[in-house]
Design a protein around this motif. Structure first.
Motif, PDB file in Angstrom:
ATOM      1  N   ALA A  72       0.918  -0.732  -0.036  1.00  0.00           N
ATOM      2  CA  ALA A  72      -0.436  -0.273   0.286  1.00  0.00           C
ATOM      3  C   ALA A  72       0.804   1.716   0.226  1.00  0.00           C
ATOM      4  O   ALA A  72       0.324   2.438  -0.138  1.00  0.00           O
ATOM      5  N   ARG A  73       1.629   0.621   0.878  1.00  0.00           N
ATOM      6  CA  ARG A  73       2.650   2.290   0.651  1.00  0.00           C
ATOM      7  C   ARG A  73       3.760   2.345  -0.818  1.00  0.00           C
ATOM      8  O   ARG A  73       4.017   3.692  -1.212  1.00  0.00           O
ATOM      9  N   ALA A  74       3.946   1.683  -1.395  1.00  0.00           N
ATOM     10  CA  ALA A  74       4.751   1.744  -2.337  1.00  0.00           C
ATOM     11  C   ALA A  74       3.379   2.282  -3.070  1.00  0.00           C
ATOM     12  O   ALA A  74       4.258   2.939  -4.738  1.00  0.00           O
ATOM     13  N   LEU A  75       2.542   1.925  -3.275  1.00  0.00           N
ATOM     14  CA  LEU A  75       1.590   2.582  -4.233  1.00  0.00           C
ATOM     15  C   LEU A  75       0.948   3.922  -4.327  1.00  0.00           C
ATOM     16  O   LEU A  75       0.594   4.018  -4.621  1.00  0.00           O
ATOM     17  N   CYS A  76       1.057   4.090  -3.285  1.00  0.00           N
ATOM     18  CA  CYS A  76       0.965   5.198  -2.587  1.00  0.00           C
ATOM     19  C   CYS A  76       2.015   6.080  -2.801  1.00  0.00           C
ATOM     20  O   CYS A  76       1.829   7.577  -3.785  1.00  0.00           O
ATOM     21  N   GLN A  77       3.910   6.099  -3.509  1.00  0.00           N
ATOM     22  CA  GLN A  77       4.536   6.643  -4.411  1.00  0.00           C
ATOM     23  C   GLN A  77       4.061   6.397  -5.236  1.00  0.00           C
ATOM     24  O   GLN A  77       4.540   7.567  -6.323  1.00  0.00           O
ATOM     25  N   ILE A  78       3.709   5.765  -6.121  1.00  0.00           N
ATOM     26  CA  ILE A  78       3.315   5.109  -7.301  1.00  0.00           C
ATOM     27  C   ILE A  78       2.735   6.494  -7.910  1.00  0.00           C
ATOM     28  O   ILE A  78       2.563   7.235  -9.045  1.00  0.00           O
ATOM     29  N   ASP A  79       1.311   7.190  -7.198  1.00  0.00           N
ATOM     30  CA  ASP A  79       0.527   7.926  -7.447  1.00  0.00           C
ATOM     31  C   ASP A  79       0.080   8.569  -6.076  1.00  0.00           C
ATOM     32  O   ASP A  79      -0.705   8.198  -5.885  1.00  0.00           O
ATOM     33  N   PRO A  80      -0.080  10.368  -5.955  1.00  0.00           N
ATOM     34  CA  PRO A  80      -0.658   9.598  -4.723  1.00  0.00           C
ATOM     35  C   PRO A  80      -2.161  10.261  -4.875  1.00  0.00           C
ATOM     36  O   PRO A  80      -2.366  10.176  -2.772  1.00  0.00           O
ATOM     37  N   SER A  81      -2.761  10.346  -5.642  1.00  0.00           N
ATOM     38  CA  SER A  81      -4.216  10.120  -5.658  1.00  0.00           C
ATOM     39  C   SER A  81      -4.705   8.402  -4.677  1.00  0.00           C
ATOM     40  O   SER A  81      -5.985   8.344  -4.781  1.00  0.00           O
ATOM     41  N   ASN A  82      -3.395   7.529  -5.491  1.00  0.00           N
ATOM     42  CA  ASN A  82      -3.814   6.668  -4.790  1.00  0.00           C
ATOM     43  C   ASN A  82      -4.252   6.101  -3.404  1.00  0.00           C
ATOM     44  O   ASN A  82      -4.899   5.429  -2.351  1.00  0.00           O
ATOM     45  N   ARG A  83      -3.848   7.281  -2.496  1.00  0.00           N
ATOM     46  CA  ARG A  83      -4.094   7.308  -1.328  1.00  0.00           C
ATOM     47  C   ARG A  83      -5.018   7.376  -0.485  1.00  0.00           C
ATOM     48  O   ARG A  83      -5.413   6.702   0.423  1.00  0.00           O
ATOM     49  N   THR A  84      -6.227   7.862  -1.204  1.00  0.00           N
ATOM     50  CA  THR A  84      -6.938   8.369  -0.135  1.00  0.00           C
ATOM     51  C   THR A  84      -7.927   6.561  -0.566  1.00  0.00           C
ATOM     52  O   THR A  84      -8.745   6.808   0.787  1.00  0.00           O
ATOM     53  N   PRO A  85      -8.190   6.518  -1.324  1.00  0.00           N
ATOM     54  CA  PRO A  85      -9.452   5.018  -1.841  1.00  0.00           C
ATOM     55  C   PRO A  85      -8.409   3.882  -1.107  1.00  0.00           C
ATOM     56  O   PRO A  85      -8.517   3.030   0.069  1.00  0.00           O
ATOM     57  N   LEU A  86      -7.376   4.139  -0.603  1.00  0.00           N
ATOM     58  CA  LEU A  86      -6.187   3.224   0.605  1.00  0.00           C
ATOM     59  C   LEU A  86      -6.235   3.579   2.039  1.00  0.00           C
ATOM     60  O   LEU A  86      -7.023   2.297   2.767  1.00  0.00           O
ATOM     61  N   LYS A  87      -6.651   3.945   2.404  1.00  0.00           N
ATOM     62  CA  LYS A  87      -6.864   4.992   3.603  1.00  0.00           C
ATOM     63  C   LYS A  87      -8.246   4.410   4.278  1.00  0.00           C
ATOM     64  O   LYS A  87      -8.566   3.983   4.435  1.00  0.00           O
ATOM     65  N   ILE A  88      -9.591   4.576   2.784  1.00  0.00           N
ATOM     66  CA  ILE A  88     -10.594   4.821   3.340  1.00  0.00           C
ATOM     67  C   ILE A  88     -10.441   2.910   3.559  1.00  0.00           C
ATOM     68  O   ILE A  88     -11.499   2.781   4.579  1.00  0.00           O
ATOM     69  N   GLU A  89      -9.702   1.470   2.510  1.00  0.00           N
ATOM     70  CA  GLU A  89     -10.251   0.648   3.003  1.00  0.00           C
ATOM     71  C   GLU A  89      -9.351   0.535   4.292  1.00  0.00           C
ATOM     72  O   GLU A  89      -9.270  -0.956   4.703  1.00  0.00           O
ATOM     73  N   GLY A  90      -8.438   1.451   4.377  1.00  0.00           N
ATOM     74  CA  GLY A  90      -7.749   0.686   6.135  1.00  0.00           C
ATOM     75  C   GLY A  90      -6.105   0.025   5.672  1.00  0.00           C
ATOM     76  O   GLY A  90      -5.895  -0.460   6.953  1.00  0.00           O
ATOM     77  N   HIS A  91      -5.716  -0.288   4.548  1.00  0.00           N
ATOM     78  CA  HIS A  91      -5.129  -0.669   3.898  1.00  0.00           C
ATOM     79  C   HIS A  91      -3.545   0.068   4.664  1.00  0.00           C
ATOM     80  O   HIS A  91      -2.409  -0.244   4.453  1.00  0.00           O
TER      81      HIS A  91
END
Length: 140
Positions: free
Chosen positions: A94-113
């Motif tokens: 999940a943290r690596a996916l946030c590095q790829i694109d900062p817009s990935n942070r919101t859905p990952l945060k909502i799901e608790g990843h």
């Protein structure tokens, strides 16, 4: 001027993420690829003992964003057991996916990843048998 024979292609872009859970640590590298999962040099299914719960936990962040076939996941993990390592890998992905694109942070945060599970074993106290278990009390 460079000739074509001396031109070296740039290495693939690698995105890094570190996850922790209990006493487990996982260093995750996401590399553009076909969706392979390699943990400590072994295929993911073999390393996780063919347990679908562990595999789905590891793949959950990628599945949420629909990127399961776009990146190879290469993991180095140590410490703890398989449950802790699987949860640590999930956080690292999940943290690596946030590095790829900062817009990935919101859905990952909502799901608790992106939330680290800070629960760990409570230490043993003196005078007790375990962290909270006391010796049997005898009135007489």
């Amino acid at each position: 001027m460079y000739s074509d024979s001396t031109f070296v292609a740039a290495p693939p872009v690698v995105h890094l993420g570190t996850g922790r859970r209990k006493s487990s640590r996982a260093q995750v590298r996401l590399v553009p690829g076909t969706g392979q999962l390699i943990i400590n040099g072994k295929p993911g299914m073999v390393y996780l003992n063919y347990n679908p719960a562990y595999l789905s936990a590891v793949q959950a962040p990628l599945d949420l964003l629909g990127m399961e076939q776009q990146y190879d996941t290469i993991v180095t993990t140590q410490g703890g057991g398989l449950t802790g390592q699987a949860e640590a890998i999930k956080l690292g992905v999940a943290r690596a996916l946030c590095q790829i694109d900062p817009s990935n942070r919101t859905p990952l945060k909502i799901e608790g990843h992106l939330t680290r599970n800070s629960l760990c074993k409570e230490r043993k106290k003196y005078g007790l048998k375990k962290a909270r278990k006391a010796p049997q009390f005898s009135k007489r």
